[in-house]
Each structure stands twice: as structure tokens, then as C-alpha cells.
Design a protein around this motif. Structure first.
Motif, short mmCIF file in Angstrom:
data_model
loop_
_atom_site.label_atom_id
_atom_site.label_comp_id
_atom_site.label_asym_id
_atom_site.label_seq_id
_atom_site.Cartn_x
_atom_site.Cartn_y
_atom_site.Cartn_z
N MET A 1 0.84 -1.17 0.00
CA MET A 1 0.00 0.00 0.00
C MET A 1 0.89 1.24 0.00
SD MET A 1 -2.55 1.36 3.03
CE MET A 1 -3.87 0.26 2.68
N LEU A 3 0.99 5.26 0.52
CA LEU A 3 0.28 6.41 1.06
C LEU A 3 0.93 7.68 0.56
CD1 LEU A 3 -0.19 5.37 4.79
CD2 LEU A 3 -1.88 5.31 2.99
N ALA A 40 -5.34 4.19 7.97
CA ALA A 40 -4.59 3.81 6.77
C ALA A 40 -3.09 3.81 7.04
CB ALA A 40 -4.93 4.75 5.61
N GLU A 43 -2.28 0.74 9.24
CA GLU A 43 -2.40 -0.48 8.44
C GLU A 43 -1.25 -0.62 7.45
OE1 GLU A 43 -6.36 -0.47 6.87
OE2 GLU A 43 -7.22 -1.08 8.79
N ALA A 44 -0.82 0.49 6.86
CA ALA A 44 0.32 0.44 5.94
C ALA A 44 1.58 0.03 6.68
CB ALA A 44 0.51 1.80 5.26
N SER A 47 1.37 -3.73 7.66
CA SER A 47 1.52 -4.64 6.52
C SER A 47 2.99 -4.89 6.18
CB SER A 47 0.79 -4.09 5.29
OG SER A 47 1.46 -2.96 4.76
N ARG A 48 3.88 -4.02 6.64
CA ARG A 48 5.31 -4.16 6.35
C ARG A 48 6.06 -4.91 7.43
NH1 ARG A 48 7.04 1.81 4.64
NH2 ARG A 48 8.14 1.55 6.59
#
Length: 99
Positions: A1, A3, A40, A43-44, A47-48
């Protein structure tokens, strides 16, 4: 994702994660107005993360009268920390427990 315009915040969170991995525990507080992209961003970042890492998340209640120390209580529950039964029943003050 990806951003837009959030790379500085993600880099700062990466640096704090490196500190935590190095034994210097960290807490990150993400705050801002509704719709600013806080979820967001988190969550970004999440996710990493490597599979071997655990990230605990909590949030303030969106109520007119929020539960005192609610986010800390949620973190304790998510981390599966053993809490006194009376606390689960909301029979005791939580402030001394988290102080």
C-alpha cells in the motif's frame, strides 16, 4: 500500500520499531481528526512488519463519555495479560493498575 505524503511518518515509525527490536521499547500514538488517514497509516505500517513481530493496537472510543484508560485496557486484553478478575468485572479502579 502506498500512502501519499506519509513517508516521513512511516520512516519515523520504522526508526521506533528498530529501537524496540534493539531492546528500547516504544509506544506510538497516532492522533488526528476523523478522516485524516490514521487507520490507513497504521495499516500500511503493520503490513510491512515481519511475521515474527507482534503489534498491539488500541483506540479511543468514539463516545461522548469514553471509558477511562480504555485503550490501555484494550491493549492488556489484546496482549492476553493476566488481569485481576475484579478488573474484568469493572469492580476496581484501573488507574493504580496502569500507573
Amino acid at each position: 500500500m502506498m500512502l501519499l505524503e506519509r513517508q516521513p511518518q512511516l520512516q519515523q515509525m520504522d526508526a521506533l520499531l528498530a529501537d524496540a527490536i534493539g531492546g528500547r521499547g516504544r509506544v506510538v500514538v497516532v492522533l488526528g481528526e476523523a478522516g485524516a488517514g490514521k487507520t490507513a497509516l497504521v495499516e500500511a505500517f503493520a503490513s510491512r512488519l515481519d511475521d515474527g513481530l507482534t503489534m498491539l493496537r488500541s483506540a479511543c472510543e468514539d463516545l461522548s463519555i469514553p471509558d477511562p484508560l480504555g485503550p490501555l485496557y484494550d491493549l492488556a486484553r489484546e496482549a492476553r495479560w493476566e488481569l485481576p478478575r475484579a478488573m474484568d468485572d469493572r469492580q476496581v479502579q484501573r488507574l493504580p493498575l496502569f500507573s
